[in-house]
Design a protein around this motif. Structure first.
Motif, PDB file in Angstrom:
ATOM      1  N   MET A 163      53.329  83.940  77.937  1.00 26.23           N
ATOM      2  CA  MET A 163      51.951  83.875  78.400  1.00 26.23           C
ATOM      3  C   MET A 163      51.517  85.156  79.102  1.00 26.23           C
ATOM      4  O   MET A 163      50.366  85.269  79.536  1.00 26.23           O
ATOM      5  N   ARG A 164      52.394  86.134  79.234  1.00 23.39           N
ATOM      6  CA  ARG A 164      52.081  87.261  80.105  1.00 23.39           C
ATOM      7  C   ARG A 164      51.573  88.488  79.351  1.00 23.39           C
ATOM      8  O   ARG A 164      51.831  88.677  78.168  1.00 23.39           O
ATOM      9  N   ARG A 165      50.873  89.312  80.104  1.00 23.02           N
ATOM     10  CA  ARG A 165      50.394  90.609  79.644  1.00 23.02           C
ATOM     11  C   ARG A 165      50.590  91.606  80.781  1.00 23.02           C
ATOM     12  O   ARG A 165      50.569  91.235  81.949  1.00 23.02           O
ATOM     13  N   ASN A 166      50.785  92.866  80.426  1.00 19.96           N
ATOM     14  CA  ASN A 166      51.009  93.917  81.437  1.00 19.96           C
ATOM     15  C   ASN A 166      52.153  93.544  82.383  1.00 19.96           C
ATOM     16  O   ASN A 166      52.000  93.552  83.613  1.00 19.96           O
ATOM     17  N   ALA A 167      53.290  93.215  81.780  1.00 17.95           N
ATOM     18  CA  ALA A 167      54.512  92.932  82.542  1.00 17.95           C
ATOM     19  C   ALA A 167      54.355  91.772  83.514  1.00 17.95           C
ATOM     20  O   ALA A 167      55.086  91.672  84.504  1.00 17.95           O
ATOM     21  N   GLY A 168      53.414  90.888  83.246  1.00 15.82           N
ATOM     22  CA  GLY A 168      53.239  89.713  84.091  1.00 15.82           C
ATOM     23  C   GLY A 168      52.102  89.816  85.076  1.00 15.82           C
ATOM     24  O   GLY A 168      51.868  88.888  85.861  1.00 15.82           O
ATOM     25  N   ALA A 169      51.359  90.929  85.039  1.00 10.10           N
ATOM     26  CA  ALA A 169      50.218  91.066  85.947  1.00 10.10           C
ATOM     27  C   ALA A 169      49.055  90.172  85.523  1.00 10.10           C
ATOM     28  O   ALA A 169      48.255  89.760  86.374  1.00 10.10           O
ATOM     29  N   TYR A 170      48.968  89.897  84.234  1.00 12.46           N
ATOM     30  CA  TYR A 170      47.858  89.103  83.711  1.00 12.46           C
ATOM     31  C   TYR A 170      48.390  88.087  82.702  1.00 12.46           C
ATOM     32  O   TYR A 170      49.489  88.235  82.154  1.00 12.46           O
TER      33      TYR A 170
END
Length: 299
Positions: A163-170
């Motif tokens: 579910m993550r994007r940008n290493a979990g930032a978004y």
């Protein structure tokens, strides 16, 4: 510092980077027992014929009288059956079934795919988690089930989705209001102590939540947890030999999650004076509550 910690997690593995744990009082009757606990508990194929009970803490404990979550139910399927980790305390089995029934009311979800719970007698695992030892933890896949008739082979080969994007930032475009609704239902359950999920998901829920926001308190950011979310239950009432984790700080926790995200996007420079990481030592039986010897030896 975040970059350093992330690197440590990658080097030492998931077992070294589990959510914070309380101090556990250890019985002296195990003193001097140097047997490696994960080998003993990992060899157990069935639960003990004892009254259901959790001993110790989530990362230093065991479970007696565990129940096995049925491999398939009307609104769930247990995944990775070869691991034999679909065992837990009765309260956890009930919770998973209850949450799966709610999930089945969500558009696009037939129920839940259930990942690791605990081993038949709990205790340290041969691979993976440092926690999940007392039958009070469960991993819930982020993948929305579109059918609940997967074969055993399919349950070994199919994977959840990130579910993550940008290493979990978004969150990414696979994150849906249904994910948030299921997490909110889980966090609103009084049996739940806390839920671990990647930072971007917590911030997304902080930004969209309306009305009563008290449920957000239990949802805490932690490394990984973008293919699944990790539910941790409180010790059952009256379970005097079970050690609860300290409650999360007061408030909705959104400012803390925002700091996690900021550190992902703008990692601070490494600390040149930081000591090298110390690998986590193997747990021996002397590190576990004394009752765990009886759990292993029971029929």
């Amino acid at each position: 510092m975040v970059r350093i910690i992330a690197a440590v997690c990658m080097v030492l593995g998931l077992a070294a980077c589990q959510p914070e744990e309380p101090t556990v009082s250890i019985s002296s009757q195990n003193a001097g027992d140097g047997r490696i606990a994960k080998h003993l508990f990992g060899a157990m194929q069935s639960g003990s014929n004892q009254r259901s009970q959790s001993f110790g803490g989530y990362a230093r404990g065991c479970q007696a009288g565990a129940e096995q979550l049925p491999e398939t139910g009307p609104t769930w399927q247990a995944m990775r059956l070869s691991r034999n980790r679909n065992w837990a305390q009765p309260v956890t089995v009930d919770f998973v079934q209850d949450l799966s029934r709610f999930a089945a009311t969500q558009s696009g979800w037939e129920g839940l795919y259930i990942g690791d719970m605990s081993q038949p007698r709990g205790g340290p695992m041969l691979t993976g988690h440092a926690s999940h030892q007392t039958g009070l933890d469960a991993d819930i896949w982020m993948l929305p089930p579109d059918r609940l008739n997967l074969t055993a082979a399919e349950r070994e080969s199919i994977s959840s989705i990130s579910m993550r994007r940008n290493a979990g930032a978004y969150t990414n475009d696979k994150w849906t209001p249904q994910h948030e609704a299921i997490l909110r239902a889980a966090a609103s359950d009084p049996r739940v102590a806390r839920i671990f999920v990647f930072p971007g998901a917590k911030v997304a829920m902080c930004n969209s939540a309306t009305g009563d926001r008290s449920w957000l308190n239990k949802i805490r950011p932690w490394w990984g947890h973008h293919y699944h979310f990790h539910v941790r239950l409180n010790c059952p009432e009256g379970a005097t030999d079970c050690t609860n984790q300290a409650p999360p700080p007061a408030g909705d926790g959104c400012a803390d999650a925002a700091r996690w995200v900021n550190n992902i996007l703008n990692p601070p420079p490494p600390d040149p004076n930081a000591p090298p990481p110390t690998p986590r030592a193997e747990l021996t039986m002397s590190n576990l509550p004394g009752q765990c010897v009886g759990v292993l030896s029971a029929n």
